[in-house]
Design an enzyme around this catalytic site. Structure first.
Site, mmCIF file in Angstrom:
data_model
loop_
_atom_site.group_PDB
_atom_site.id
_atom_site.type_symbol
_atom_site.label_atom_id
_atom_site.label_comp_id
_atom_site.label_asym_id
_atom_site.label_seq_id
_atom_site.Cartn_x
_atom_site.Cartn_y
_atom_site.Cartn_z
ATOM 1 N N LYS A 190 2.557 4.458 7.789
ATOM 2 C CA LYS A 190 1.552 5.365 8.345
ATOM 3 C C LYS A 190 2.112 6.242 9.459
ATOM 4 O O LYS A 190 1.690 7.385 9.615
ATOM 5 C CB LYS A 190 0.341 4.573 8.875
ATOM 6 N N LYS A 235 0.732 3.761 -4.352
ATOM 7 C CA LYS A 235 -0.588 3.119 -4.236
ATOM 8 C C LYS A 235 -1.701 4.162 -4.299
ATOM 9 O O LYS A 235 -1.563 5.234 -3.725
ATOM 10 C CB LYS A 235 -0.630 2.390 -2.890
ATOM 11 N N LYS A 289 -6.729 6.635 -0.014
ATOM 12 C CA LYS A 289 -7.711 7.583 0.514
ATOM 13 C C LYS A 289 -7.053 8.841 1.021
ATOM 14 O O LYS A 289 -7.653 9.904 1.050
ATOM 15 C CB LYS A 289 -8.401 6.961 1.740
HETATM 16 P P1 AMP Z 1 -8.855 0.212 3.598
HETATM 17 O O1 AMP Z 1 -9.483 1.313 2.882
HETATM 18 O O2 AMP Z 1 -7.418 0.484 3.938
HETATM 19 O O3 AMP Z 1 -9.661 -0.284 4.749
HETATM 20 O O4 AMP Z 1 -8.792 -0.985 2.558
HETATM 21 C C1 AMP Z 1 -9.917 -1.775 2.229
HETATM 22 C C2 AMP Z 1 -9.538 -2.841 1.231
HETATM 23 O O5 AMP Z 1 -9.139 -2.239 0.002
HETATM 24 C C3 AMP Z 1 -8.356 -3.713 1.682
HETATM 25 O O6 AMP Z 1 -8.604 -5.054 1.320
HETATM 26 C C4 AMP Z 1 -7.193 -3.163 0.905
HETATM 27 O O7 AMP Z 1 -6.209 -4.135 0.656
HETATM 28 C C5 AMP Z 1 -7.864 -2.729 -0.394
HETATM 29 N N1 AMP Z 1 -7.125 -1.630 -1.051
HETATM 30 C C6 AMP Z 1 -6.899 -0.388 -0.565
HETATM 31 N N2 AMP Z 1 -6.195 0.356 -1.435
HETATM 32 C C7 AMP Z 1 -5.950 -0.439 -2.515
HETATM 33 C C8 AMP Z 1 -5.274 -0.248 -3.772
HETATM 34 N N3 AMP Z 1 -4.709 0.913 -4.093
HETATM 35 N N4 AMP Z 1 -5.238 -1.293 -4.638
HETATM 36 C C9 AMP Z 1 -5.820 -2.479 -4.323
HETATM 37 N N5 AMP Z 1 -6.485 -2.718 -3.172
HETATM 38 C C10 AMP Z 1 -6.550 -1.725 -2.267
#
Ligand code: AMP
Ligand code: TRP
Length: 333
Positions: free
Chosen positions: A114, A198, A201
């Site tokens: 990041k 990956k 967002k």
């Molecule tokens: P975040 O949006 O970073 O707060 O992520 C929220 C949840 O979504 C966390 O448990 C992440 O590990 C999961 N997550 C985010 N992106 C992915 C992805 N591409 N594949 C699987 N899990 C994800």
């Protein structure tokens, strides 16, 4: 044993299929098991480790709560709240940052990703982000933490921090060392444009992800444009690793249908991608569109969402304020 579940999602907009399949789908299943005590947190303090527009942040907090509810988490039986409403999270993060070692944080790969090339310009919050995450979990004596694969390292750090605190303050088993719950398969959903990246967002291309608010036509178009390779559909699992895009799309299909990869491969082996893509789009629309519709409906009722978050934060505060009081006593305050 009664499971205490805690997890968090950042309100940074564009919640996508990766968040759903990697984390939220699992939250829903855990929250439906009768004996589990579940806390799902909209981690707005984590969101501001990267600059946010205040108006948009407010909207994203409500949208994340709406996504939890629209996906099937019942706010009456699980606690849904936003982190900034419970001050113990910030207090606990500070105390834990004083037992955590710089060397531990220096190993965190997510910070490196990041922060990018110019680490000097990253916020201190972005660097200490995993300590706040440990505070979130440890305040609730969580036994299990469902997350996507990318959070594994942060959870290992949380375990180290808990053990170090217990050791430093001679308080055996006081902070509970949590178990990560990471799905064995499909815990890492990749970009539709690049099977080695990956789904995220923050990817500048909206075509790289399926957002949970995408409508039918958008889903159809994104799957049509999703990257594949020139070969027909794979015939067995063995030769998948050299074909990351095929592996990812088949993984998405399997996860949505709660079936094994082998079953999906057998369904389409040797066929053209176009046929598979049609079935994949249908499945996505069937599973995602009802969630998308419900999110939009809930977002029209801001009062209702704010009430859910307020009620949730009162319940969370009861648990967290008791724990932080004990922590302060141990520290000598
Ligand atoms: P975040 O949006 O970073 O707060 O992520 C929220 C949840 O979504 C966390 O448990 C992440 O590990 C999961 N997550 C985010 N992106 C992915 C992805 N591409 N594949 C699987 N899990 C994800
Ligand atoms: N860091 C997590 C993510 O980006 C979100 C998060 C914050 C979290 N606090 C947490 C996840 C506590 C699980 C438990 O996905």
């Amino acid at each position: 044993m009664r499971k205490k579940i805690f997890s968090g999602v950042q309100p940074t907009g564009n919640l996508h299929l990766g968040n759903y399949l990697g984390a939220i789908k699992n939250f829903v299943e855990l929250s439906n098991q009768k004996d589990n005590e579940c806390v799902f947190c909209v981690v707005d303090l984590h969101a501001i480790t990267i600059k946010q527009d205040p108006k948009q942040l407010k909207r994203n907090i409500r949208e994340t709560a709406a996504t939890f509810i629209a996906s099937g988490i019942d706010p009456n039986s699980s606690i849904i709240f936003n982190q900034s409403m419970v001050s113990a999270h910030s207090e606990c993060a500070w105390i834990l940052s004083c037992v955590s070692k710089i060397g531990w944080l220096n190993r965190m790969t997510q910070f490196k990703e990041k922060a990018g090339k110019d680490k000097e310009k990253a916020s201190i919050g972005l660097y200490s982000y995993p300590v706040l995450m440990a505070a979130d979990i440890l305040l609730y004596d969580a036994t299990h933490v469902p997350v996507g694969n990318d959070q594994k390292q942060h959870l290992e750090l949380c375990r180290d921090i808990a053990q170090k605190f217990n050791n430093d303050f001679d308080a055996l088993d006081f902070l509970k060392v949590p178990e990560p719950l990471i799905q064995k398969q499909f815990s890492r959903i990749m970009s539709l444009k690049d099977g080695l990246k990956k789904m995220s967002k923050s990817d500048p291309s909206d075509l790289s992800r399926i957002n949970l608010t995408d409508e039918k036509d958008v889903i159809l178009n994104k799957i049509k444009k999703a990257k594949t390779d020139p070969m027909p559909m794979p015939t067995d699992v063995m030769n998948l690793s050299a074909r990351p895009e095929a592996e990812n799309l088949l993984g998405i299909y399997s996860s949505l249908r709660s079936q094994g990869l082998e079953e999906s491969i057998n369904e389409f082996k040797g066929k053209q991608f176009s046929e598979f893509k049609e079935r994949l789009s249908e499945t996505l629309i069937e599973k995602i569109e009802p969630i998308s519709r419900e999110i939009k409906k809930l977002l029209n009722d801001e009062k209702y969402l704010d009430q859910i978050l307020f009620n949730g934060s009162e319940k969370a505060n009861k648990i967290a304020s008791k724990k932080i009081k004990e922590i302060k006593q141990l520290v000598g305050f």
